[in-house]
Structure formats: structure tokens, C-alpha cells
Design a protein around this motif. Structure first.
Motif, PDB file in Angstrom:
ATOM      1  N   HIS A 152       0.828  -1.207   0.000  1.00 22.12           N
ATOM      2  CA  HIS A 152       0.000   0.000   0.000  1.00 22.12           C
ATOM      3  C   HIS A 152       0.864   1.260   0.000  1.00 22.12           C
ATOM      4  O   HIS A 152       0.444   2.297  -0.527  1.00 22.12           O
ATOM      5  CB  HIS A 152      -0.927   0.007   1.214  1.00 22.12           C
ATOM      6  N   GLN A 153       2.057   1.180   0.574  1.00 17.74           N
ATOM      7  CA  GLN A 153       2.931   2.347   0.669  1.00 17.74           C
ATOM      8  C   GLN A 153       3.426   2.806  -0.703  1.00 17.74           C
ATOM      9  O   GLN A 153       3.856   3.949  -0.852  1.00 17.74           O
ATOM     10  CB  GLN A 153       4.132   2.024   1.572  1.00 17.74           C
ATOM     11  N   LEU A 167       1.615   2.878  -3.490  1.00 15.76           N
ATOM     12  CA  LEU A 167       0.562   3.376  -4.371  1.00 15.76           C
ATOM     13  C   LEU A 167       0.883   4.749  -4.968  1.00 15.76           C
ATOM     14  O   LEU A 167       0.652   4.960  -6.172  1.00 15.76           O
ATOM     15  CB  LEU A 167      -0.776   3.420  -3.627  1.00 15.76           C
ATOM     16  N   PRO A 168       1.421   5.710  -4.203  1.00 22.83           N
ATOM     17  CA  PRO A 168       1.734   7.018  -4.807  1.00 22.83           C
ATOM     18  C   PRO A 168       2.681   6.931  -5.998  1.00 22.83           C
ATOM     19  O   PRO A 168       2.538   7.691  -6.966  1.00 22.83           O
ATOM     20  CB  PRO A 168       2.354   7.807  -3.652  1.00 22.83           C
ATOM     21  N   LEU A 169       3.637   6.004  -5.950  1.00 23.85           N
ATOM     22  CA  LEU A 169       4.560   5.847  -7.072  1.00 23.85           C
ATOM     23  C   LEU A 169       3.813   5.362  -8.312  1.00 23.85           C
ATOM     24  O   LEU A 169       4.017   5.891  -9.417  1.00 23.85           O
ATOM     25  CB  LEU A 169       5.662   4.853  -6.709  1.00 23.85           C
ATOM     26  N   ILE A 170       2.942   4.397  -8.138  1.00 22.39           N
ATOM     27  CA  ILE A 170       2.186   3.860  -9.274  1.00 22.39           C
ATOM     28  C   ILE A 170       1.244   4.916  -9.837  1.00 22.39           C
ATOM     29  O   ILE A 170       1.080   5.044 -11.055  1.00 22.39           O
ATOM     30  CB  ILE A 170       1.417   2.597  -8.850  1.00 22.39           C
ATOM     31  N   GLU A 171       0.626   5.692  -8.960  1.00 21.11           N
ATOM     32  CA  GLU A 171      -0.258   6.759  -9.412  1.00 21.11           C
ATOM     33  C   GLU A 171       0.513   7.810 -10.208  1.00 21.11           C
ATOM     34  O   GLU A 171       0.018   8.326 -11.219  1.00 21.11           O
ATOM     35  CB  GLU A 171      -0.958   7.403  -8.217  1.00 21.11           C
ATOM     36  N   THR A 172       1.730   8.113  -9.759  1.00 20.23           N
ATOM     37  CA  THR A 172       2.563   9.068 -10.492  1.00 20.23           C
ATOM     38  C   THR A 172       2.924   8.539 -11.866  1.00 20.23           C
ATOM     39  O   THR A 172       2.886   9.280 -12.863  1.00 20.23           O
ATOM     40  CB  THR A 172       3.841   9.374  -9.694  1.00 20.23           C
ATOM     41  N   MET A 173       3.249   7.252 -11.941  1.00 17.45           N
ATOM     42  CA  MET A 173       3.554   6.635 -13.231  1.00 17.45           C
ATOM     43  C   MET A 173       2.347   6.732 -14.170  1.00 17.45           C
ATOM     44  O   MET A 173       2.480   7.039 -15.365  1.00 17.45           O
ATOM     45  CB  MET A 173       3.945   5.163 -13.044  1.00 17.45           C
ATOM     46  N   ALA A 174       1.154   6.485 -13.631  1.00 15.33           N
ATOM     47  CA  ALA A 174      -0.058   6.543 -14.450  1.00 15.33           C
ATOM     48  C   ALA A 174      -0.315   7.960 -14.940  1.00 15.33           C
ATOM     49  O   ALA A 174      -0.753   8.173 -16.086  1.00 15.33           O
ATOM     50  CB  ALA A 174      -1.248   6.024 -13.658  1.00 15.33           C
ATOM     51  N   LYS A 175      -0.062   8.949 -14.094  1.00 17.80           N
ATOM     52  CA  LYS A 175      -0.247  10.349 -14.500  1.00 17.80           C
ATOM     53  C   LYS A 175       0.738  10.725 -15.611  1.00 17.80           C
ATOM     54  O   LYS A 175       0.376  11.448 -16.555  1.00 17.80           O
ATOM     55  CB  LYS A 175      -0.074  11.272 -13.295  1.00 17.80           C
ATOM     56  N   LEU A 176       1.968  10.247 -15.473  1.00 20.86           N
ATOM     57  CA  LEU A 176       2.957  10.514 -16.519  1.00 20.86           C
ATOM     58  C   LEU A 176       2.528   9.875 -17.841  1.00 20.86           C
ATOM     59  O   LEU A 176       2.627  10.494 -18.908  1.00 20.86           O
ATOM     60  CB  LEU A 176       4.330   9.985 -16.094  1.00 20.86           C
ATOM     61  N   LEU A 177       2.027   8.639 -17.772  1.00 22.38           N
ATOM     62  CA  LEU A 177       1.551   7.977 -18.984  1.00 22.38           C
ATOM     63  C   LEU A 177       0.356   8.732 -19.586  1.00 22.38           C
ATOM     64  O   LEU A 177       0.243   8.854 -20.805  1.00 22.38           O
ATOM     65  CB  LEU A 177       1.162   6.529 -18.681  1.00 22.38           C
ATOM     66  N   SER A 178      -0.516   9.238 -18.716  1.00 24.91           N
ATOM     67  CA  SER A 178      -1.663  10.013 -19.196  1.00 24.91           C
ATOM     68  C   SER A 178      -1.202  11.261 -19.937  1.00 24.91           C
ATOM     69  O   SER A 178      -1.764  11.635 -20.977  1.00 24.91           O
ATOM     70  CB  SER A 178      -2.569  10.404 -18.022  1.00 24.91           C
ATOM     71  N   SER A 179      -0.162  11.915 -19.395  1.00 22.11           N
ATOM     72  CA  SER A 179       0.363  13.124 -20.042  1.00 22.11           C
ATOM     73  C   SER A 179       0.980  12.804 -21.399  1.00 22.11           C
ATOM     74  O   SER A 179       0.765  13.521 -22.385  1.00 22.11           O
ATOM     75  CB  SER A 179       1.403  13.789 -19.142  1.00 22.11           C
ATOM     76  N   ILE A 180       1.749  11.718 -21.459  1.00 19.36           N
ATOM     77  CA  ILE A 180       2.375  11.322 -22.728  1.00 19.36           C
ATOM     78  C   ILE A 180       1.310  10.893 -23.720  1.00 19.36           C
ATOM     79  O   ILE A 180       1.385  11.212 -24.916  1.00 19.36           O
ATOM     80  CB  ILE A 180       3.399  10.193 -22.482  1.00 19.36           C
TER      81      ILE A 180
END
Length: 332
Positions: free
Chosen positions: A141-142, A144-157
């Protein structure tokens, strides 16, 4: 003392596109967390499409191929995206939102991590997710912020890629419209000139035979003057349809002037040219279109421009000959 101007041995280069960024993200997350399968997916209607996968840490646990399609409603990700289930669960079968999901019938899932990937307008594109057949340590669970950041970066790209695609399509459409005759849908003068330039370059390299046909509709001006431009347009359209019936898919057909069409026929020698001429005359007659036609074969030493000039001269000679036979003026 170390030279501060020394070039680093490992350059940090930007990702070329969403696909390459996705590969890197999956590889990084797989190496860090070791789940059985990491995926980037897309949801399209009722379908849940697997775009990319990485099972490099545990290749034998899952055999889900890229391009596989599942039912979106059956997935954990659908419930996660709707806010009905958590983004991380160390024990999926003990998680109320997931234990009865239909995907469990096809795939063994002990632990799950998933976050949405969004389009530029905020709508759901798909997910970045991972599954493992075994329950995991609650400490995941700790991360999760890293995975969310990765998803946001992918969304931007993704947004950048889709915007670029839109611009490319708009440019392509603009270029096609600029090279298209609005009345007939055929290439216009600009499109014709570009085709001639391209085929001349190929003919110089490979020596393939090319025939040029010049077709001029008879009496278009008189029809416009006496019956109106609507009648003239109908004649032009009918002529274009007739010519379309004759030309092959590899040929180029263009309307280069008010009453003038041109055909560039590939792999067309003298014998083929004569056969094509007969088909043109027959088909135009069937469509009740009177026209003067001239043709010429490209000569290697002279090129296509000379053949176009010869075809045009032959067309006018045909018009004059028909004029003498009919005793009428075949004006354009």
C-alpha cells in the motif's frame, strides 16, 4: 580533479511515444515489485484490451498475450475505476469488491494493484495494473503514490501523442483536400503534378512503361451557356464516373481543368495503351459523354512531361479530326 565537462556515459533520453514510455514503466514496476503480471490496458465499450504486458519477473505465472480482450465489466479494474474497489489490495479474495468478480474464473488473482490512465479530457482511457496469484505483504500500500505518479505521466504522454495524431490527421486531410477536385473527388492539378513527379522518379530508377491519356469533354462551354452550370457540372461528374470505371487501382486519374482530365497508366506499353483507349471510348459513349482523347507513351530519354505534351497534342488533333468529320465546332 574530475573534469566537470565530461559527458555522462548514460544519457537520459526522452521517450519517443506512449508505447515506449509504457514499456519502460512496466519494466521498472515489474523489477521493483515482482508481481506476476503488469499490464497497460485500454477500455473500449464493453471490451478490456491488453495493450502491453510485462511478466519478466515471473514468466510462468500468467500467459496473457498483448492484444488479448476481456470483458471490461468482469475486471477488477472496472470496479476500481468506478470507485467501487481499492487501487491496492494485498489479498484480493478477501476484498469484498473483488472476490466475486467474473475475471476470477479465468485468472487466479491473489493480489491486485491498479490505477486509471486518463485521456486529455479526463475520460477513462484504460489502466496501469498488476496481478499476482499469491497474496502480498500489506506494505505494498505504501507504494501506491509511485504507481499513481507513473499513471499520471503515462496520461500526459498519451495526451501529447493523441494531440500529435490529431494534428497529423488534420494536416493530411488538409493536404488531401488541397490536392482534390471538389466536384469529382478526383485529384486536381496539384495532386496530378505531385503524382507525375513521383512516378517520373520511379520510372527513372526502374524503367517501367507509363502511358499518359488526355481527355477533353466536348462542348462543355456551350452546355454551361445554354443549359446552365448545373448541367455542365452533371456532365463533368458523369465523365469522371465513366473514367473511374476504366482506370485501374494503380493508375492516377485527375481533373486538371474545367473540361480536361488526365490519366497516368502504370505498366502500360503501346499494346496496353491501345486497349485502354478502346475501353475509354466505349465507356464514355455508354455514359453519353462526348470527348476527345489523346495518348502517349513515356520515352526514357524524354520523360513524363514530354509524354504529357504529346498526349495533349494528340487530344487536340483528335478534336480537330472529329470536328472535320462532323462539320461542327467541338469547342470546350
Amino acid at each position: 580533479m574530475r573534469d566537470i565537462m565530461t559527458t555522462p556515459t548514460n544519457d537520459i533520453t526522452p521517450f519517443a511515444d506512449f508505447e515506449s514510455a509504457g514499456r519502460a514503466v512496466l519494466g521498472t514496476l515489474s523489477a521493483r515489485f515482482g508481481f506476476g503480471l503488469w499490464m497497460i490496458t485500454r477500455t473500449e465499450g464493453a471490451d478490456w484490451i491488453v495493450l502491453q504486458t510485462d511478466d519478466s519477473q515471473c514468466p510462468s505465472k500468467y500467459r496473457i498475450a498483448e492484444g488479448s480482450v476481456f470483458n471490461w465489466a468482469d475486471s477488477y479494474c472496472s470496479r476500481m475505476a468506478d470507485g467501487l474497489g481499492p487501487r491496492v489490495t494485498e489479498n484480493a479474495q478477501q476484498t469484498h469488491a473483488y472476490h466475486d468478480a467474473a475475471i476470477n474464473q479465468a485468472v487466479q488473482i491473489g493480489a491486485y494493484m491498479g490505477v486509471p490512465i486518463h485521456n486529455r479530457d479526463g475520460s477513462l482511457f484504460g489502466t496501469l495494473c498488476a496481478i499476482d496469484p499469491q497474496p502480498q505483504n500489506p506494505s505494498i500500500h505504501q507504494d501506491l503514490p509511485l504507481i499513481e505518479t507513473m499513471a499520471k505521466l503515462l496520461s500526459s504522454i498519451l495526451a501529447h501523442d493523441l494531440k500529435s495524431i490529431e494534428q497529423e490527421r488534420a494536416l493530411q486531410k488538409s493536404q488531401e483536400e488541397a490536392a482534390t477536385d471538389a466536384l469529382t473527388g478526383l485529384k486536381n492539378r496539384r495532386g496530378w503534378d505531385a503524382a507525375v513527379l513521383n512516378e517520373e522518379a520511379r520510372a527513372k530508377r526502374y524503367g517501367n512503361p507509363i502511358a499518359i491519356f488526355a481527355v477533353d469533354i466536348d462542348c462543355l462551354k456551350e452546355i454551361n451557356d445554354e443549359q446552365g452550370h448545373a448541367a455542365g457540372d452533371a456532365l463533368i461528374t458523369r465523365a469522371a464516373e465513366a473514367l473511374k470505371q476504366v482506370v485501374r487501382e494503380s493508375d492516377t486519374l485527375a481533373r486538371i481543368g474545367g473540361d480536361e482530365f488526365c490519366i497516368l497508366a502504370l505498366e502500360c506499353d503501346e499494346d496496353d495503351s491501345q486497349k485502354l483507349m478502346k475501353k475509354l471510348r466505349h465507356t464514355l459513349s455508354q455514359y453519353e459523354v462526348k470527348a476527345s482523347i489523346g495518348s502517349a507513351i513515356r520515352q526514357p530519354k524524354l520523360g513524363l512531361q514530354h509524354a504529357i505534351k504529346q498526349a495533349d497534342e494528340a487530344m487536340y488533333a483528335n478534336k480537330e479530326a472529329r470536328h472535320r468529320l462532323s462539320g461542327n465546332t467541338l469547342r470546350g
